[in-house]
Scaffold this motif. Structure first.
Motif, PDB file in Angstrom:
ATOM      1  N   PHE A   1      21.254 120.212  27.294  1.00  0.00           N
ATOM      2  CA  PHE A   1      20.126 120.242  26.368  1.00  0.00           C
ATOM      3  C   PHE A   1      19.834 118.832  25.864  1.00  0.00           C
ATOM      4  O   PHE A   1      20.705 117.955  25.901  1.00  0.00           O
ATOM      5  N   PRO A   2      18.611 118.582  25.416  1.00  0.00           N
ATOM      6  CA  PRO A   2      18.233 117.229  24.998  1.00  0.00           C
ATOM      7  C   PRO A   2      18.778 116.864  23.625  1.00  0.00           C
ATOM      8  O   PRO A   2      18.855 117.696  22.725  1.00  0.00           O
ATOM      9  N   LEU A   3      19.129 115.612  23.505  1.00  0.00           N
ATOM     10  CA  LEU A   3      19.545 115.024  22.231  1.00  0.00           C
ATOM     11  C   LEU A   3      18.576 113.863  21.988  1.00  0.00           C
ATOM     12  O   LEU A   3      18.778 112.758  22.473  1.00  0.00           O
ATOM     13  N   ARG A   4      17.501 114.148  21.271  1.00  0.00           N
ATOM     14  CA  ARG A   4      16.411 113.183  21.137  1.00  0.00           C
ATOM     15  C   ARG A   4      16.841 111.942  20.345  1.00  0.00           C
ATOM     16  O   ARG A   4      17.528 112.030  19.331  1.00  0.00           O
ATOM     17  N   GLY A   5      16.408 110.793  20.835  1.00  0.00           N
ATOM     18  CA  GLY A   5      16.658 109.539  20.137  1.00  0.00           C
ATOM     19  C   GLY A   5      15.393 108.716  20.026  1.00  0.00           C
ATOM     20  O   GLY A   5      14.500 108.809  20.873  1.00  0.00           O
ATOM     21  N   GLN A   6      15.308 107.931  18.972  1.00  0.00           N
ATOM     22  CA  GLN A   6      14.165 107.031  18.774  1.00  0.00           C
ATOM     23  C   GLN A   6      14.673 105.711  18.228  1.00  0.00           C
ATOM     24  O   GLN A   6      15.606 105.680  17.412  1.00  0.00           O
ATOM     25  N   LEU A   7      14.084 104.619  18.698  1.00  0.00           N
ATOM     26  CA  LEU A   7      14.482 103.275  18.281  1.00  0.00           C
ATOM     27  C   LEU A   7      13.265 102.473  17.859  1.00  0.00           C
ATOM     28  O   LEU A   7      12.153 102.707  18.340  1.00  0.00           O
ATOM     29  N   SER A   8      13.498 101.517  16.977  1.00  0.00           N
ATOM     30  CA  SER A   8      12.491 100.507  16.658  1.00  0.00           C
ATOM     31  C   SER A   8      12.992  99.175  17.189  1.00  0.00           C
ATOM     32  O   SER A   8      14.141  98.788  16.934  1.00  0.00           O
ATOM     33  N   ILE A   9      12.145  98.479  17.929  1.00  0.00           N
ATOM     34  CA  ILE A   9      12.502  97.173  18.484  1.00  0.00           C
ATOM     35  C   ILE A   9      11.781  96.105  17.659  1.00  0.00           C
ATOM     36  O   ILE A   9      10.549  96.155  17.509  1.00  0.00           O
ATOM     37  N   VAL A  10      12.540  95.180  17.092  1.00  0.00           N
ATOM     38  CA  VAL A  10      11.946  94.145  16.239  1.00  0.00           C
ATOM     39  C   VAL A  10      12.382  92.763  16.727  1.00  0.00           C
ATOM     40  O   VAL A  10      13.389  92.618  17.417  1.00  0.00           O
TER      41      VAL A  10
ATOM     42  N   ILE B   1      21.442  96.398  16.344  1.00  0.00           N
ATOM     43  CA  ILE B   1      22.101  95.821  17.506  1.00  0.00           C
ATOM     44  C   ILE B   1      21.215  94.744  18.119  1.00  0.00           C
ATOM     45  O   ILE B   1      20.114  95.040  18.601  1.00  0.00           O
ATOM     46  N   PRO B   2      21.663  93.490  18.109  1.00  0.00           N
ATOM     47  CA  PRO B   2      20.865  92.448  18.771  1.00  0.00           C
ATOM     48  C   PRO B   2      20.911  92.598  20.273  1.00  0.00           C
ATOM     49  O   PRO B   2      21.949  92.950  20.849  1.00  0.00           O
ATOM     50  N   SER B   3      19.777  92.361  20.908  1.00  0.00           N
ATOM     51  CA  SER B   3      19.703  92.331  22.359  1.00  0.00           C
ATOM     52  C   SER B   3      19.483  90.877  22.767  1.00  0.00           C
ATOM     53  O   SER B   3      19.622  89.975  21.943  1.00  0.00           O
ATOM     54  N   PHE B   4      19.139  90.606  24.011  1.00  0.00           N
ATOM     55  CA  PHE B   4      18.941  89.225  24.423  1.00  0.00           C
ATOM     56  C   PHE B   4      17.746  88.591  23.721  1.00  0.00           C
ATOM     57  O   PHE B   4      17.789  87.440  23.311  1.00  0.00           O
ATOM     58  N   GLU B   5      16.670  89.363  23.579  1.00  0.00           N
ATOM     59  CA  GLU B   5      15.442  88.813  23.009  1.00  0.00           C
ATOM     60  C   GLU B   5      15.084  89.430  21.666  1.00  0.00           C
ATOM     61  O   GLU B   5      14.499  88.758  20.813  1.00  0.00           O
ATOM     62  N   ASN B   6      15.414  90.695  21.465  1.00  0.00           N
ATOM     63  CA  ASN B   6      15.003  91.403  20.260  1.00  0.00           C
ATOM     64  C   ASN B   6      16.198  92.074  19.595  1.00  0.00           C
ATOM     65  O   ASN B   6      17.337  91.902  20.021  1.00  0.00           O
ATOM     66  N   VAL B   7      15.913  92.828  18.545  1.00  0.00           N
ATOM     67  CA  VAL B   7      16.952  93.549  17.808  1.00  0.00           C
ATOM     68  C   VAL B   7      16.566  95.023  17.764  1.00  0.00           C
ATOM     69  O   VAL B   7      15.398  95.369  17.549  1.00  0.00           O
ATOM     70  N   ILE B   8      17.541  95.891  17.987  1.00  0.00           N
ATOM     71  CA  ILE B   8      17.320  97.331  18.051  1.00  0.00           C
ATOM     72  C   ILE B   8      17.730  97.966  16.733  1.00  0.00           C
ATOM     73  O   ILE B   8      18.849  97.760  16.262  1.00  0.00           O
ATOM     74  N   LEU B   9      16.825  98.739  16.136  1.00  0.00           N
ATOM     75  CA  LEU B   9      17.115  99.471  14.909  1.00  0.00           C
ATOM     76  C   LEU B   9      17.153 100.961  15.229  1.00  0.00           C
ATOM     77  O   LEU B   9      16.242 101.497  15.848  1.00  0.00           O
ATOM     78  N   GLY B  10      18.231 101.606  14.798  1.00  0.00           N
ATOM     79  CA  GLY B  10      18.348 103.049  15.072  1.00  0.00           C
ATOM     80  C   GLY B  10      19.147 103.726  13.976  1.00  0.00           C
ATOM     81  O   GLY B  10      19.612 103.084  13.041  1.00  0.00           O
ATOM     82  N   GLY B  11      19.329 104.975  14.107  1.00  0.00           N
ATOM     83  CA  GLY B  11      18.891 105.784  15.205  1.00  0.00           C
ATOM     84  C   GLY B  11      18.778 107.227  14.707  1.00  0.00           C
ATOM     85  O   GLY B  11      18.901 107.519  13.514  1.00  0.00           O
TER      86      GLY B  11
END
Length: 338
Positions: free
Chosen positions: A200-209, A227-237
């Motif tokens: 079954f699905p476990l829905r997720g949503q992120l904001s990329i800033v 969580i920082p990525s190479f170029e942006n930062v991930i806000l969750g969740g």
């Protein structure tokens, strides 16, 4: 095995990793990857990519889960050590996990025995982040940025001569006559392809800033993380059970961003880049097993590798290597045993 034909169904991180390892194992075989969606169309693309197993035994028993985990960590770490690691999307990353009320939240016995660094956070470290934290840990783990990794694997797939087919497979009958063995890495699609009610699905949503000053990840309570990525930062969740909604929900976005900014106030200066939504394929246990299925009058050999939930990136190399071994087992089994 020059006449051998293998098809991998699904091209997320699980499918892409599996098809590469299959081609390495069966170099003379004709190996195909068939999927309706590729790269940024897949659920894998939405993931934050931190190597951090959640509670419970993904495989249904501790020994097998630990093997998947150790194999996965070594696999990712070997990629991380390559010269052009940024192209692969795999790197080392450090950060914190905090809790106000529950000390067990900041403990992870899987990681403590595996990572090069996992220690208790000092009081002054917890004080750097608003929230009244009483418990915390600091650790160095791995991050796999899905967009980078999927592009990198696409190049490897091309270099290895793996045939790529973009189409939806609604039943095994559509492909079973063309291949000697099928490897099912369809994620949520397995619910319908296999009629598997356990998925079954476990829905997720992120904001990329855009917030380049953020260099460490921070996990708080209520599934809050930065969580920082190479170029942006991930806000969750968020984790919404049995939600099939793939549209961006502005209330979820407001809630996540508020929680993250309360934890790291400097994020108020960040610039929104985009929102991402994905449906994690959740199953207990994750299905990595052989199946002999009668399709019409043909006995079809299938290896399943799906149902990782929110731990697809963490465990995908381990389950993929396991799936490759199961393929070899099926190909060497005597027909009289079937």
């Amino acid at each position: 095995m020059s006449d051998l034909k293998i098809a991998v169904l699904g091209a997320g991180i699980v499918g892409s990793t599996t098809v590469i390892e299959l081609k390495k194992e069966f170099r003379n075989a004709s190996v195909h990857i068939i999927s309706e969606k590729f790269q940024n169309e897949t659920t894998s693309y939405v993931a934050a990519g931190i190597f951090s197993p959640e509670g419970g035994n993904l495989a249904g028993n501790e020994e097998r889960t630990r093997k998947w985990l150790v194999d996965s960590y070594n696999y990712w770490n070997n990629i991380r050590r390559t010269q052009n690691f940024e192209m692969t999307g795999v790197r080392e990353l450090s950060g914190y996990i905090f809790s106000r009320d529950h000390p067990h939240i900041v403990k992870n016995e899987w990681l403590e025995k595996l990572l090069p660094l996992y220690r208790a956070a000092e009081e002054d470290e917890m004080a750097m982040y608003p929230g009244g934290w009483k418990y915390g840990s600091y650790f160095t783990t791995l991050q796999t940025v899905p967009g980078n990794y999927l592009k990198w694997t696409a190049n490897i797939i091309e270099d290895l001569g793996i045939k790529v087919e973009k189409r939806k497979v609604s039943s095994f009958a559509e492909v079973c006559d063309d291949f000697d063995i099928l490897v099912n890495c369809t994620g949520m699609g397995a619910k319908f392809l296999c009629k598997d009610k356990a998925v079954f699905p476990l829905r997720g949503q992120l904001s990329i800033v855009r917030a380049p000053w953020i260099k460490e990840f921070v996990f708080g309570e209520w599934d809050t993380y930065v969580i920082p990525s190479f170029e942006n930062v991930i806000l969750g969740g968020c984790r919404q059970y049995e939600s099939y909604d793939t549209a961006v929900n502005r209330y979820d976005a407001l809630s996540m961003e508020e929680r993250c900014k309360n934890m790291i106030p400097s994020l108020n200066k960040g610039q929104l880049v985009e929102y991402r939504v994905g449906l994690r394929p959740y199953r207990v246990p994750t299905r990595v097993e052989k199946e002999y299925r009668l399709v019409g009058s043909k006995l079809v050999k299938i290896v399943h590798n799906y149902g990782h939930g929110g731990q697809g990136i963490t465990f995908s190399p381990g389950t993929s290597l396991n799936a490759v071994q199961l393929v070899r087992d099926m190909l060497t089994e005597k027909q009289s045993k079937l």
